[in-house]
Design an enzyme around this catalytic site. Sequence first.
Site, PDB file in Angstrom:
ATOM      1  CB  SER A 204      -0.858  -0.002   1.273  1.00  0.00           C
ATOM      2  OG  SER A 204      -1.515   1.241   1.449  1.00  0.00           O
TER       3      SER A 204
ATOM      4  CE1 TYR B 210      -4.684  -1.919   4.891  1.00  0.00           C
ATOM      5  CE2 TYR B 210      -3.363   0.038   4.477  1.00  0.00           C
ATOM      6  CZ  TYR B 210      -4.117  -1.019   4.009  1.00  0.00           C
ATOM      7  OH  TYR B 210      -4.284  -1.193   2.655  1.00  0.00           O
TER       8      TYR B 210
HETATM    9  P1  NAD Z   1     -11.470  -6.215  -0.368  1.00  0.00           P
HETATM   10  O1  NAD Z   1     -12.116  -6.134   0.967  1.00  0.00           O
HETATM   11  O2  NAD Z   1     -12.275  -6.070  -1.585  1.00  0.00           O
HETATM   12  O3  NAD Z   1     -10.652  -7.543  -0.506  1.00  0.00           O
HETATM   13  C1  NAD Z   1      -9.984  -8.133   0.571  1.00  0.00           C
HETATM   14  C2  NAD Z   1      -9.879  -9.590   0.267  1.00  0.00           C
HETATM   15  O4  NAD Z   1      -9.245 -10.237   1.376  1.00  0.00           O
HETATM   16  C3  NAD Z   1     -11.263 -10.242   0.114  1.00  0.00           C
HETATM   17  O5  NAD Z   1     -11.229 -11.202  -0.891  1.00  0.00           O
HETATM   18  C4  NAD Z   1     -11.479 -10.879   1.470  1.00  0.00           C
HETATM   19  O6  NAD Z   1     -12.359 -11.978   1.401  1.00  0.00           O
HETATM   20  C5  NAD Z   1     -10.066 -11.302   1.776  1.00  0.00           C
HETATM   21  N1  NAD Z   1      -9.858 -11.606   3.180  1.00  0.00           N
HETATM   22  C6  NAD Z   1     -10.126 -10.858   4.263  1.00  0.00           C
HETATM   23  N2  NAD Z   1      -9.839 -11.518   5.388  1.00  0.00           N
HETATM   24  C7  NAD Z   1      -9.358 -12.722   4.998  1.00  0.00           C
HETATM   25  C8  NAD Z   1      -8.883 -13.850   5.704  1.00  0.00           C
HETATM   26  N3  NAD Z   1      -8.871 -13.908   7.028  1.00  0.00           N
HETATM   27  N4  NAD Z   1      -8.483 -14.929   4.966  1.00  0.00           N
HETATM   28  C9  NAD Z   1      -8.526 -14.914   3.608  1.00  0.00           C
HETATM   29  N5  NAD Z   1      -8.952 -13.865   2.900  1.00  0.00           N
HETATM   30  C10 NAD Z   1      -9.356 -12.781   3.601  1.00  0.00           C
HETATM   31  O7  NAD Z   1     -10.283  -5.119  -0.330  1.00  0.00           O
HETATM   32  P2  NAD Z   1      -9.226  -4.655  -1.428  1.00  0.00           P
HETATM   33  O8  NAD Z   1      -9.289  -3.190  -1.464  1.00  0.00           O
HETATM   34  O9  NAD Z   1      -9.370  -5.426  -2.687  1.00  0.00           O
HETATM   35  O10 NAD Z   1      -7.862  -5.022  -0.688  1.00  0.00           O
HETATM   36  C11 NAD Z   1      -6.974  -6.003  -1.166  1.00  0.00           C
HETATM   37  C12 NAD Z   1      -5.567  -5.666  -0.715  1.00  0.00           C
HETATM   38  O11 NAD Z   1      -5.159  -4.433  -1.288  1.00  0.00           O
HETATM   39  C13 NAD Z   1      -5.436  -5.507   0.800  1.00  0.00           C
HETATM   40  O12 NAD Z   1      -4.223  -6.082   1.241  1.00  0.00           O
HETATM   41  C14 NAD Z   1      -5.386  -4.001   0.964  1.00  0.00           C
HETATM   42  O13 NAD Z   1      -4.714  -3.627   2.119  1.00  0.00           O
HETATM   43  C15 NAD Z   1      -4.664  -3.589  -0.286  1.00  0.00           C
HETATM   44  N6  NAD Z   1      -4.862  -2.186  -0.651  1.00  0.00           N
HETATM   45  C16 NAD Z   1      -6.090  -1.735  -1.007  1.00  0.00           C
HETATM   46  C17 NAD Z   1      -6.234  -0.400  -1.351  1.00  0.00           C
HETATM   47  C18 NAD Z   1      -7.554   0.150  -1.770  1.00  0.00           C
HETATM   48  O14 NAD Z   1      -7.643   1.371  -1.958  1.00  0.00           O
HETATM   49  N7  NAD Z   1      -8.585  -0.637  -1.950  1.00  0.00           N
HETATM   50  C19 NAD Z   1      -5.134   0.448  -1.337  1.00  0.00           C
HETATM   51  C20 NAD Z   1      -3.902  -0.053  -0.973  1.00  0.00           C
HETATM   52  C21 NAD Z   1      -3.771  -1.387  -0.637  1.00  0.00           C
END
Ligand code: NAD
Length: 257
Positions: free
Chosen positions: A139, A152
Amino acid sequence: MSLTGKTAVITGSNSGIGLGVARELARAGANVVLNSFTDRNEDHALAAEIAAEFGVDAKYVKADMSNGDECRALIEQAGACDILVNNAGIQHVAPIDEFPVDKWNAIIAINMNSAFHTTAAALPKMRAAGWGRVVNIASAHGLTASPFKSAYVAAKHGVVGLTKVTALETAREPITCNAICPGYVATPLVEAQIPDTMAKYNMSRDEVVEKVLLERQPSKQFATVEQLGGTTVFLCSDAAAQITGTTISVDGGWTAL
Ligand code: NAD
């Protein structure tokens, strides 16, 4: 870029960035293993849809990334694991002195520790196959901080550190490890932050998006899951064979500020 014959395991891939990355890897020809902690018909249906759309093998494996043994079992059940994308992640926002301990532990386990366990289980398979790619979805918060996101930010900085160590330990092998550092991407994780932020600042949804969420994103646009998938495919390409141990920001200029 053809990834035909490669198998990619993407943690946390039944929604958001993980699903987008899985789709782009499948579009490039890779077989994909989807994952989350649920075991619903729709989880398995996502894998079937990808298999049908891109003509690759796809399956869904339930494993809870907060549990180290289940992280390792995911890699075992995947069969081959040429590409590992550590993506599973959750968020919780609170001041440090009010931060619930169970939320801290869950974020550190899912967002950081899981990448250690899956990488440890995947490297022997990559070595046996003579090729491997580890892509950690970190991130902008792996490089900078924001208040109220202690767990985080700590976990994501940890993932960037783990990325560097993994790269050094595999530097003489045909294996690379890099971290992608997204700014704000329009996904359920971001959506979930909007209602609380609206209430906290007494703002409309549009105001929250532009003035709060995208305040530090100079492009004033969300990144897309397809762009993150495309960046992952690039890191799996031959062109990226000498890119290892580094971070690639996909953040609309956030970390240039
Ligand atoms: P999201 O909530 O859509 O996806 C998260 C995924 O992780 C889902 O598939 C969920 O089922 C899974 N998950 C959660 N807990 C879990 C567990 N205990 N075991 C297995 N799977 C689990 O969110 P996202 O935005 O797609 O985030 C995905 C990654 O990207 C994360 O690591 C997040 O920190 C990172 N990220 C997201 C953003 C953003 O703006 N969305 C920015 C920077 C980084």
